[in-house]
Design an enzyme around this catalytic site. Sequence first.
Site, PDB file in Angstrom:
ATOM      1  N   GLU A 179       8.672 -20.556  46.600  1.00 53.32           N
ATOM      2  CA  GLU A 179      10.123 -20.366  46.089  1.00 53.32           C
ATOM      3  C   GLU A 179      10.087 -21.238  44.786  1.00 53.32           C
ATOM      4  OE1 GLU A 179      14.873 -20.722  46.657  1.00 53.32           O
ATOM      5  OE2 GLU A 179      13.427 -21.727  48.168  1.00 53.32           O
ATOM      6  N   GLU A 196       9.893 -27.335  42.934  1.00 51.28           N
ATOM      7  CA  GLU A 196      11.224 -27.877  42.297  1.00 51.28           C
ATOM      8  C   GLU A 196      10.912 -29.060  41.506  1.00 51.28           C
ATOM      9  OE1 GLU A 196      14.871 -27.298  42.950  1.00 51.28           O
ATOM     10  OE2 GLU A 196      14.804 -28.866  41.570  1.00 51.28           O
ATOM     11  N   ASP A 213      19.056 -21.324  37.296  1.00 49.62           N
ATOM     12  CA  ASP A 213      19.976 -21.782  36.241  1.00 49.62           C
ATOM     13  C   ASP A 213      20.038 -20.741  35.197  1.00 49.62           C
ATOM     14  OD1 ASP A 213      20.309 -24.375  37.558  1.00 49.62           O
ATOM     15  OD2 ASP A 213      18.392 -24.791  36.597  1.00 49.62           O
ATOM     16  N   LYS A 235      24.074 -19.967  27.169  1.00 45.71           N
ATOM     17  CA  LYS A 235      24.336 -20.190  25.758  1.00 45.71           C
ATOM     18  C   LYS A 235      22.999 -19.393  25.230  1.00 45.71           C
ATOM     19  CE  LYS A 235      26.427 -24.441  25.056  1.00 45.71           C
ATOM     20  NZ  LYS A 235      26.068 -25.903  24.631  1.00 45.71           N
ATOM     21  N   ASP A 281      24.046 -14.474  41.324  1.00 44.29           N
ATOM     22  CA  ASP A 281      25.375 -14.043  41.260  1.00 44.29           C
ATOM     23  C   ASP A 281      25.608 -13.891  39.885  1.00 44.29           C
ATOM     24  OD1 ASP A 281      25.139 -17.041  40.754  1.00 44.29           O
ATOM     25  OD2 ASP A 281      27.218 -16.668  40.297  1.00 44.29           O
ATOM     26  N   GLU A 284      21.639 -22.104  49.514  1.00 39.50           N
ATOM     27  CA  GLU A 284      23.007 -22.956  49.403  1.00 39.50           C
ATOM     28  C   GLU A 284      23.825 -22.222  48.535  1.00 39.50           C
ATOM     29  OE1 GLU A 284      19.855 -24.793  49.512  1.00 39.50           O
ATOM     30  OE2 GLU A 284      20.218 -26.014  51.146  1.00 39.50           O
ATOM     31  N   TYR A 285      23.344 -21.960  47.240  1.00 40.50           N
ATOM     32  CA  TYR A 285      23.940 -21.440  46.039  1.00 40.50           C
ATOM     33  C   TYR A 285      24.579 -19.931  46.434  1.00 40.50           C
ATOM     34  CZ  TYR A 285      23.535 -24.767  42.557  1.00 40.50           C
ATOM     35  OH  TYR A 285      23.472 -26.030  41.483  1.00 40.50           O
ATOM     36  N   GLU A 286      24.016 -19.273  47.106  1.00 37.35           N
ATOM     37  CA  GLU A 286      24.254 -17.907  47.691  1.00 37.35           C
ATOM     38  C   GLU A 286      25.457 -18.169  48.386  1.00 37.35           C
ATOM     39  OE1 GLU A 286      21.233 -15.663  49.243  1.00 37.35           O
ATOM     40  OE2 GLU A 286      22.413 -13.822  49.618  1.00 37.35           O
TER      41      GLU A 286
HETATM   42  C1  LIG Z   1      21.019 -23.667  40.588  1.00 35.44           C
HETATM   43  S1  LIG Z   1      19.646 -24.544  41.480  1.00 35.44           S
HETATM   44  C2  LIG Z   1      19.654 -23.077  42.794  1.00 35.44           C
HETATM   45  C3  LIG Z   1      18.901 -23.778  43.892  1.00 35.44           C
HETATM   46  C4  LIG Z   1      18.611 -22.857  45.145  1.00 35.44           C
HETATM   47  N1  LIG Z   1      17.376 -22.079  44.777  1.00 35.44           N
HETATM   48  C5  LIG Z   1      19.644 -22.005  45.728  1.00 35.44           C
HETATM   49  O1  LIG Z   1      19.674 -20.800  45.607  1.00 35.44           O
HETATM   50  O2  LIG Z   1      20.561 -22.599  46.343  1.00 35.44           O
HETATM   51  C6  LIG Z   1      18.262 -24.165  40.418  1.00 35.44           C
HETATM   52  C7  LIG Z   1      17.205 -24.949  41.016  1.00 35.44           C
HETATM   53  O3  LIG Z   1      16.235 -24.713  40.207  1.00 35.44           O
HETATM   54  C8  LIG Z   1      15.396 -25.874  39.807  1.00 35.44           C
HETATM   55  N2  LIG Z   1      14.677 -25.630  38.475  1.00 35.44           N
HETATM   56  C9  LIG Z   1      15.178 -25.440  37.495  1.00 35.44           C
HETATM   57  N3  LIG Z   1      14.364 -24.999  36.429  1.00 35.44           N
HETATM   58  C10 LIG Z   1      13.057 -25.307  36.860  1.00 35.44           C
HETATM   59  C11 LIG Z   1      11.745 -25.181  36.503  1.00 35.44           C
HETATM   60  N4  LIG Z   1      11.488 -24.894  35.418  1.00 35.44           N
HETATM   61  N5  LIG Z   1      10.727 -25.718  37.542  1.00 35.44           N
HETATM   62  C12 LIG Z   1      11.228 -25.890  38.912  1.00 35.44           C
HETATM   63  N6  LIG Z   1      12.229 -25.807  39.115  1.00 35.44           N
HETATM   64  C13 LIG Z   1      13.412 -25.567  38.515  1.00 35.44           C
HETATM   65  C14 LIG Z   1      16.695 -26.819  39.507  1.00 35.44           C
HETATM   66  O4  LIG Z   1      16.226 -28.310  39.467  1.00 35.44           O
HETATM   67  C15 LIG Z   1      17.528 -26.588  40.486  1.00 35.44           C
HETATM   68  O5  LIG Z   1      17.315 -27.141  41.777  1.00 35.44           O
END
Ligand SMILES: C[S@@+](CC[C@H](N)C(=O)[O-])C[C@H]1O[C@@H](n2cnc3c(N)ncnc32)[C@H](O)[C@@H]1O
Length: 204
Positions: A35, A60, A109, A113, A145, A184-186
């Site tokens: 993941e 992560e 993420d 933009k 989402d 968590e986000y879902e």
């Molecule tokens: C919006 S959060 C979603 C977290 C989790 N997957 C959830 O659905 O609850 C996005 C996560 O991706 C990580 N992330 C973003 N860009 C990344 C990258 N290039 N490499 C590794 N992790 C990354 C961020 O630090 C963050 O913890």
Amino acid sequence: MRARKKKHGAERLAAVSDLFIESPELFTDKPTFLEIGCGKGKFIIENALKNPDINYIAVEKVSDVILLAAEKANSENLTNIKFMICDAKGLSEIFPAHSVDRIYLNFSDPWPKAGHYKRRLTYKAFLEVYRTILKDDGAIFFKTDNAGLFEFSLEQFKEDGWDLKNITYDLHNSEFAKDNIMTEYEKNFSEKGFNIHRLEAYVK
Ligand SMILES: C[S@@+](CC[C@H](N)C(=O)[O-])C[C@H]1O[C@@H](n2cnc3c(N)ncnc32)[C@H](O)[C@@H]1O
């Protein structure tokens, strides 16, 4: 995901250091599922508990966030999950070519933009990294989402020649709902009324 600097972060990381790896531990007798952007780890930990015969690796880039995931895995005494602090863009230098069976991208993420599109984890440069490490029958399972990110991702996958399957714009009211493990986000976004979009993209 923003995280406050964890109090005693270094000590807490040291306490679960056995769960962290710098290069992948791969097993020939077990599939390997990654993941990318695991956040606090709810999704991958519930998967690891449910599927002891799959080798999970949580990737992560934010150490204070992955620490929470590793502490959770440690309290469950899980032996089929490891954690890597690294950026997705470097994965093809860390993993052997064609060594991974499946990649999960959950609620990446959106970088809304227009000028930031190259940072999205489904931008074609990232897809090429994933293609390098996935096996020939490997796949990416993607959930979000965010309608804009989903449309962008569909286009990127198509342009990059992936085989798209099992697409839904409303996961929780689809045939895929019964096996779905929420992140968590879902949980947060679906409770606010957002529909969850989902796709599978197969290496051709
Ligand atoms: C919006 S959060 C979603 C977290 C989790 N997957 C959830 O659905 O609850 C996005 C996560 O991706 C990580 N992330 C973003 N860009 C990344 C990258 N290039 N490499 C590794 N992790 C990354 C961020 O630090 C963050 O913890």
